[in-house]
Write a protein that holds these residues in place. Structure first.
Motif, short mmCIF file in Angstrom:
data_model
loop_
_atom_site.label_atom_id
_atom_site.label_comp_id
_atom_site.label_asym_id
_atom_site.label_seq_id
_atom_site.Cartn_x
_atom_site.Cartn_y
_atom_site.Cartn_z
N VAL A 317 13.62 12.58 82.00
CA VAL A 317 12.82 13.80 81.97
C VAL A 317 12.58 14.25 80.52
O VAL A 317 13.36 13.92 79.63
N THR A 318 11.50 14.97 80.32
CA THR A 318 11.22 15.58 79.02
C THR A 318 11.23 17.10 79.18
O THR A 318 11.12 17.62 80.28
N ALA A 319 11.40 17.77 78.05
CA ALA A 319 11.47 19.23 78.07
C ALA A 319 10.89 19.78 76.79
O ALA A 319 10.66 19.05 75.82
N TYR A 320 10.63 21.09 76.79
CA TYR A 320 10.11 21.77 75.60
C TYR A 320 10.80 23.13 75.47
O TYR A 320 11.05 23.81 76.47
N GLY A 321 11.12 23.49 74.26
CA GLY A 321 11.71 24.80 74.03
C GLY A 321 11.80 25.08 72.55
O GLY A 321 11.39 24.26 71.72
N LEU A 322 12.33 26.23 72.20
CA LEU A 322 12.52 26.60 70.81
C LEU A 322 13.75 27.49 70.72
O LEU A 322 14.22 28.01 71.74
N THR A 323 14.27 27.65 69.53
CA THR A 323 15.50 28.43 69.36
C THR A 323 15.33 29.83 69.94
O THR A 323 16.25 30.39 70.54
N GLU A 324 14.13 30.40 69.77
CA GLU A 324 13.86 31.76 70.24
C GLU A 324 13.86 31.88 71.76
O GLU A 324 13.82 33.00 72.30
N SER A 325 13.89 30.75 72.48
CA SER A 325 13.92 30.78 73.95
C SER A 325 15.24 30.25 74.48
O SER A 325 15.30 29.72 75.59
N CYS A 326 16.31 30.39 73.71
CA CYS A 326 17.62 29.79 74.02
C CYS A 326 17.52 28.27 74.07
O CYS A 326 18.46 27.60 74.52
N GLY A 327 16.39 27.70 73.68
CA GLY A 327 16.24 26.25 73.62
C GLY A 327 15.39 25.64 74.71
O GLY A 327 15.06 24.46 74.64
N VAL A 328 15.03 26.40 75.75
CA VAL A 328 14.27 25.83 76.88
C VAL A 328 13.15 26.76 77.31
O VAL A 328 13.35 27.97 77.44
N GLU A 335 11.56 13.92 89.92
CA GLU A 335 10.62 13.17 90.74
C GLU A 335 9.27 12.96 90.07
O GLU A 335 8.39 12.28 90.62
N ASP A 336 9.07 13.50 88.88
CA ASP A 336 7.78 13.36 88.19
C ASP A 336 7.50 11.90 87.82
O ASP A 336 8.41 11.14 87.51
N SER A 337 6.23 11.55 87.80
CA SER A 337 5.81 10.18 87.48
C SER A 337 5.96 9.89 85.99
O SER A 337 6.00 10.83 85.18
N PRO A 338 6.05 8.60 85.60
CA PRO A 338 6.10 8.26 84.18
C PRO A 338 4.93 8.84 83.40
O PRO A 338 5.08 9.27 82.26
N SER A 344 3.24 15.25 79.40
CA SER A 344 3.51 16.69 79.41
C SER A 344 4.95 16.95 79.02
O SER A 344 5.77 16.03 78.94
N SER A 345 5.26 18.22 78.80
CA SER A 345 6.64 18.64 78.54
C SER A 345 7.17 19.43 79.72
O SER A 345 8.09 20.25 79.58
N GLY A 346 6.57 19.21 80.90
CA GLY A 346 7.06 19.85 82.11
C GLY A 346 6.40 21.19 82.39
O GLY A 346 5.45 21.60 81.73
N ARG A 347 6.93 21.85 83.41
CA ARG A 347 6.45 23.18 83.78
C ARG A 347 7.58 24.19 83.58
O ARG A 347 8.72 23.82 83.30
N ALA A 348 7.24 25.46 83.72
CA ALA A 348 8.18 26.54 83.39
C ALA A 348 9.51 26.37 84.11
O ALA A 348 9.57 26.00 85.28
N MET A 349 10.58 26.64 83.38
CA MET A 349 11.91 26.70 83.98
C MET A 349 11.92 27.80 85.04
O MET A 349 11.22 28.81 84.90
N ASN A 350 12.69 27.60 86.11
CA ASN A 350 12.79 28.60 87.17
C ASN A 350 13.16 29.95 86.60
O ASN A 350 14.10 30.06 85.81
N GLY A 351 12.42 30.99 86.99
CA GLY A 351 12.70 32.34 86.52
C GLY A 351 12.02 32.70 85.22
O GLY A 351 12.21 33.81 84.70
N VAL A 352 11.21 31.78 84.68
CA VAL A 352 10.51 32.01 83.41
C VAL A 352 9.00 31.88 83.64
O VAL A 352 8.56 31.00 84.39
N GLU A 353 8.23 32.75 83.03
CA GLU A 353 6.77 32.67 83.10
C GLU A 353 6.23 32.01 81.83
O GLU A 353 6.73 32.26 80.74
#
Length: 525
Positions: A317-328, A335-338, A344-353
């Motif tokens: 899996v891949t992810a995206y974040g920054l220090t200002e977002s606790c890292g995520v 289950e995402d395809s290759p 992409s860097s995924g979709r929003a973490m649960n509970g985050v817009e």
């Protein structure tokens, strides 16, 4: 895993000791700690902090590589309510001293030497008025207290005092201040809390599928949120086995995967590319590999496929974040395809817009480029002692402006396309031209400096500096590079420099970086 996690770091480790008890928590060379033993060492480290006068709200810095003592010092201090300030091991003395002064760090935990660098020696001529104690986690250095002597201080503190101290901590107390480079030239301290970090990495670890039977090889440095929060903190949340890597050596890593039955390896794409290209790979049993979390650079579809088919990872899996977002901010799912993981860097973490906006802050349609904004429990409390920059970064409605540009598809998956703030990434490390330019302009003989990122086969991008000499000064490109190596962390150092009569500027006096990039492309061709 219990449905409701504790909301403070000390309560989390105590809960892990109850849940995972005799399971291995950390293996670092000859040191092996179960979760029960880890909690005992945490309490001893906390009492030692109390004996040394470290109290709730004090800032303590750690400047050391990935060793188990790093973790014990951190969780001990955090268990008395002290605030962790990690320092990048690649910093030079003046850079580290700036962060120590800006944070008001009362104590520093370091090592005598790492990769030929003596950290206490780098600070000997620096003014550090708040620093009252320096502890040497490994080795000996003048003016420092050995880690064993520091821990002996715990005997003077009653266990009931320590327990009262940790139970007074709440989820709304500050857990850490991670300093991130910024466009204003000096690093900014990002303030985050106990509860928001625990929730963020409970979500992260649950989404990527980290498990209590995982042997987690932590290659990413502990001073970075990837090695600290997505590393040992996430492992403690899930009960995984932490195996820190002191410095990356491919031969040693391949042997350790076989020896310790490593299941989880995080890191930038270059880690996996190195494993795939390793000539003796077939001589080792790598069948234990199960989970890979990558990011910080583009991930080709072929790499994702090879990681699954050749290296045998079940989940990539891949992810995206920054220090200002606790890292995520965003995450791919198992289950995402290759193609989706690559593009992409995924979709929003649960509970985050997450939304993408135009220059006026208006949401743009799917498929349209815009700045990435996020809102939720993961957003920082602000920048340390910097309300102006905080107000620029976080709107009144709680939206964090990331400064990154991307495109969101109809399913909410985000593809990063550009960086508003001119940032470029060198081997996984964020580089901000303004910070490098600031340093270069402090060198005698330099009147102006402009820095851009240029392609590099090994590191992805590296810095290239354009320098205007001061009147009557004589400087060379070689001198600029050599001086930078003495005064900057290695990843920030311009690999090339060009002495110019003037920099291209617009009517407002702003350097036209686009013209410099075009010029660099011509020069390098």
């Amino acid at each position: 895993m219990s449905s409701a996690l504790p909301t403070t770091l000390p309560a989390l480790v105590a809960d892990a000791a109850r849940r995972f008890g005799a399971r291995p928590a950390i293996t670092d060379g000859d040191t092996r700690l179960t979760y029960a033993e880890l909690d005992q060492w945490r309490r001893r480290s906390a009492r030692a902090c109390m004996a040394a006068g470290i109290a709730h709200g004090d800032r303590i810095a750690i400047w050391a590589p990935n060793v188990h003592e790093w973790i014990l010092a951190a969780i001990g201090a955090q268990s008395v309510g002290a605030v962790l300030v990690p320092l990048n091991t690649r910093l030079k003395g003046p850079e580290a001293a700036y962060i120590l002064r800006a944070s008001g760090a009362k104590a520093l935990f370091t090592v005598d030497e790492f990769l030929g660098v003596n950290y206490p020696e780098l600070l000997k001529d620096e003014a550090l008025p708040s620093l009252a104690l320096t502890v040497c986690l490994r080795g000996e250095a003048a003016g420092t207290m050995p880690w064993s002597d520091f821990l002996d201080g715990a005997d003077a503190i009653d266990e009931s005092q320590q327990l009262a101290c940790e139970t007074a901590i709440t989820g709304d107390d500050v857990l850490d201040i991670l300093f991130t480079s910024g466009t204003t030239g000096n690093p900014k301290g990002v303030i985050t809390l106990h509860a928001q970090n625990i929730r963020t990495f409970a979500e992260w670890s649950g989404t990527v599928g980290l498990r209590e039977d995982d042997n987690y090889l932590i290659i990413n440095p502990f001073f970075h949120s990837f090695g600290y929060k997505a590393g040992w903190l996430a492992a403690m949340i899930r009960g995984a086995h932490i195996l820190p890597v002191l410095s990356f050596d491919l031969n040693a890593v391949v042997a350790q995967i076989e020896r310790d039955r490593i299941t989880m390896i995080p890191g930038p794409p270059t880690i996996y590319q190195s494993l795939l290209a390793y000539p003796q790979r077939d001589a080792f049993d790598l069948s234990s590999l199960r989970l890979a979390v990558t990011g910080a650079a583009p991930v080709p579809v072929k790499l994702v496929e090879d990681m699954r088919e050749v290296l045998g990872f079940e989940v990539v899996v891949t992810a995206y974040g920054l220090t200002e977002s606790c890292g995520v901010v965003t995450l791919c799912r198992a289950e995402d395809s290759p193609e989706r993981i690559s593009h992409s860097s995924g979709r929003a973490m649960n509970g985050v817009e997450v939304k993408l906006v135009d220059a006026n802050g208006e949401t743009v349609p799917a498929g349209t480029e815009g700045e990435i904004w996020c809102r939720g429990f993961n957003v920082m409390q602000g920048y340390l002692d910097n309300p102006e920059e905080t107000a620029k970064a976080v709107t009144g409605e709680g939206w964090l402006k990331t400064g990154d540009v991307g495109v969101m598809d109809e399913d909410g998956y985000v593809r990063i396309t550009d960086r508003i703030k001119d940032m470029f990434i060198v081997g996984g490390f964020n580089c901000y031209p303004a910070e490098i330019e600031n340093a270069l302009c402090s060198k005698p003989g330099v009147a102006r400096a402009a820095v851009i990122g240029v392609p590099d086969e090994r590191l992805g991008e590296v810095a290239r500096a354009y320098i205007v000499a001061a009147p009557e000064a004589s400087i060379s490109a070689e001198e600029i590079v050599a001086w930078s190596r003495q005064n900057m962390a290695n990843y920030k150092v311009p690999r090339t420099a060009v002495i110019v009569d003037e920099l291209p500027m617009n009517a407002g006096g702003k350097v036209l970086k686009g013209q410099l990039r075009e010029r660099a492309a011509r020069e390098m061709a």
